[in-house]
Design a protein around this motif. Sequence first.
Motif, PDB file in Angstrom:
ATOM      1  N   ARG A  42       3.262  10.571 -31.367  1.00 46.49           N
ATOM      2  CA  ARG A  42       3.002  12.081 -31.163  1.00 46.49           C
ATOM      3  C   ARG A  42       2.968  12.974 -32.278  1.00 46.49           C
ATOM      4  O   ARG A  42       2.297  13.921 -32.327  1.00 46.49           O
ATOM      5  CB  ARG A  42       4.182  12.655 -29.874  1.00 46.49           C
ATOM      6  CG  ARG A  42       3.489  12.311 -28.762  1.00 46.49           C
ATOM      7  CD  ARG A  42       4.402  12.810 -27.383  1.00 46.49           C
ATOM      8  NE  ARG A  42       4.828  12.065 -26.492  1.00 46.49           N
ATOM      9  CZ  ARG A  42       5.682  11.641 -26.160  1.00 46.49           C
ATOM     10  NH1 ARG A  42       6.850  12.440 -26.592  1.00 46.49           N
ATOM     11  NH2 ARG A  42       5.976  10.848 -25.177  1.00 46.49           N
ATOM     12  N   THR A  65      -3.178  13.523 -34.704  1.00 50.58           N
ATOM     13  CA  THR A  65      -4.298  14.402 -34.814  1.00 50.58           C
ATOM     14  C   THR A  65      -5.167  14.445 -33.709  1.00 50.58           C
ATOM     15  O   THR A  65      -5.246  13.324 -32.901  1.00 50.58           O
ATOM     16  CB  THR A  65      -4.893  14.544 -36.262  1.00 50.58           C
ATOM     17  OG1 THR A  65      -5.949  13.438 -36.067  1.00 50.58           O
ATOM     18  CG2 THR A  65      -4.238  14.566 -37.337  1.00 50.58           C
ATOM     19  N   ASP A  66      -5.941  15.349 -33.316  1.00 47.83           N
ATOM     20  CA  ASP A  66      -6.869  15.369 -32.153  1.00 47.83           C
ATOM     21  C   ASP A  66      -7.848  14.099 -32.346  1.00 47.83           C
ATOM     22  O   ASP A  66      -8.234  13.558 -31.365  1.00 47.83           O
ATOM     23  CB  ASP A  66      -7.620  16.790 -32.119  1.00 47.83           C
ATOM     24  CG  ASP A  66      -6.818  17.790 -31.542  1.00 47.83           C
ATOM     25  OD1 ASP A  66      -5.681  17.593 -31.123  1.00 47.83           O
ATOM     26  OD2 ASP A  66      -7.110  18.967 -31.860  1.00 47.83           O
ATOM     27  N   ASP A  67      -8.374  13.796 -33.533  1.00 49.28           N
ATOM     28  CA  ASP A  67      -9.206  12.895 -33.604  1.00 49.28           C
ATOM     29  C   ASP A  67      -8.803  11.703 -34.347  1.00 49.28           C
ATOM     30  O   ASP A  67      -9.548  10.906 -34.967  1.00 49.28           O
ATOM     31  CB  ASP A  67     -10.385  13.392 -34.398  1.00 49.28           C
ATOM     32  CG  ASP A  67     -10.240  13.887 -35.936  1.00 49.28           C
ATOM     33  OD1 ASP A  67      -8.889  14.066 -36.067  1.00 49.28           O
ATOM     34  OD2 ASP A  67     -10.873  14.044 -36.683  1.00 49.28           O
ATOM     35  N   TRP A  68      -7.577  11.275 -34.271  1.00 49.33           N
ATOM     36  CA  TRP A  68      -7.002  10.057 -35.042  1.00 49.33           C
ATOM     37  C   TRP A  68      -7.815   8.971 -34.715  1.00 49.33           C
ATOM     38  O   TRP A  68      -7.764   8.034 -35.517  1.00 49.33           O
ATOM     39  CB  TRP A  68      -5.461  10.113 -34.835  1.00 49.33           C
ATOM     40  CG  TRP A  68      -5.113   9.615 -33.258  1.00 49.33           C
ATOM     41  CD1 TRP A  68      -4.743  10.401 -32.515  1.00 49.33           C
ATOM     42  CD2 TRP A  68      -4.851   8.363 -33.109  1.00 49.33           C
ATOM     43  NE1 TRP A  68      -4.507   9.606 -31.073  1.00 49.33           N
ATOM     44  CE2 TRP A  68      -4.688   8.403 -31.664  1.00 49.33           C
ATOM     45  CE3 TRP A  68      -5.200   7.057 -33.602  1.00 49.33           C
ATOM     46  CZ2 TRP A  68      -4.282   7.184 -30.866  1.00 49.33           C
ATOM     47  CZ3 TRP A  68      -4.971   5.806 -33.038  1.00 49.33           C
ATOM     48  CH2 TRP A  68      -4.505   5.909 -31.567  1.00 49.33           C
ATOM     49  N   HIS A  69      -8.277   8.893 -33.337  1.00 45.05           N
ATOM     50  CA  HIS A  69      -8.832   7.667 -32.847  1.00 45.05           C
ATOM     51  C   HIS A  69     -10.169   7.567 -33.230  1.00 45.05           C
ATOM     52  O   HIS A  69     -10.858   6.354 -33.168  1.00 45.05           O
ATOM     53  CB  HIS A  69      -8.637   7.331 -31.158  1.00 45.05           C
ATOM     54  CG  HIS A  69      -9.575   8.535 -30.659  1.00 45.05           C
ATOM     55  ND1 HIS A  69      -8.782   9.876 -30.718  1.00 45.05           N
ATOM     56  CD2 HIS A  69     -10.567   8.773 -29.881  1.00 45.05           C
ATOM     57  CE1 HIS A  69      -9.813  10.607 -29.978  1.00 45.05           C
ATOM     58  NE2 HIS A  69     -10.882   9.901 -29.673  1.00 45.05           N
ATOM     59  N   GLU A 126      -5.153   4.716 -27.456  1.00 43.64           N
ATOM     60  CA  GLU A 126      -6.295   5.197 -27.144  1.00 43.64           C
ATOM     61  C   GLU A 126      -6.717   5.267 -25.880  1.00 43.64           C
ATOM     62  O   GLU A 126      -7.339   6.171 -25.306  1.00 43.64           O
ATOM     63  CB  GLU A 126      -7.491   4.230 -27.986  1.00 43.64           C
ATOM     64  CG  GLU A 126      -7.252   4.392 -29.413  1.00 43.64           C
ATOM     65  CD  GLU A 126      -8.244   3.420 -30.053  1.00 43.64           C
ATOM     66  OE1 GLU A 126      -9.088   2.782 -29.521  1.00 43.64           O
ATOM     67  OE2 GLU A 126      -8.059   3.259 -31.273  1.00 43.64           O
ATOM     68  N   LEU A 184      -5.342   8.624 -24.300  1.00 52.94           N
ATOM     69  CA  LEU A 184      -6.048   9.600 -24.928  1.00 52.94           C
ATOM     70  C   LEU A 184      -7.339   9.808 -23.909  1.00 52.94           C
ATOM     71  O   LEU A 184      -7.588  10.718 -23.480  1.00 52.94           O
ATOM     72  CB  LEU A 184      -6.443   9.378 -26.303  1.00 52.94           C
ATOM     73  CG  LEU A 184      -7.298  10.650 -26.822  1.00 52.94           C
ATOM     74  CD1 LEU A 184      -6.445  11.738 -26.775  1.00 52.94           C
ATOM     75  CD2 LEU A 184      -7.801  10.056 -28.194  1.00 52.94           C
ATOM     76  N   GLY A 233      -7.238  12.744 -21.785  1.00 47.67           N
ATOM     77  CA  GLY A 233      -7.721  13.818 -22.641  1.00 47.67           C
ATOM     78  C   GLY A 233      -8.963  14.047 -22.082  1.00 47.67           C
ATOM     79  O   GLY A 233      -9.856  14.794 -21.924  1.00 47.67           O
TER      80      GLY A 233
END
Length: 86
Positions: free
Chosen positions: A32, A36-40, A79, A82, A86
């Motif tokens: 956590r 980051t918002d786009d780590w995936h 993922e 998310l 998300g």
Amino acid sequence: MTGPSFKPHPLSQPTGSLLSGIQHHELLEQLRQNATDDWHKRESARARMRVLVKRILKKYGYPPDLAEDAVKLVLEQAEALLRQFG
């Protein structure tokens, strides 16, 4: 309780014992804090997360020969969460 939806915990050790709740908590907190918002989506961020998971598994004596599969599974689950939330 077993049933059609029962799945063994992804971080089970070969002996069948699981990482303790404290270790799971540390793993989740580290993910956590470092996500980051786009780590995936970014390979550099995914690499950083893989290293983070490997370090925690090593810290608690997770078998090295099983660590790569565990890291892959942890990141896949992250993922999936998310996408779900998300």
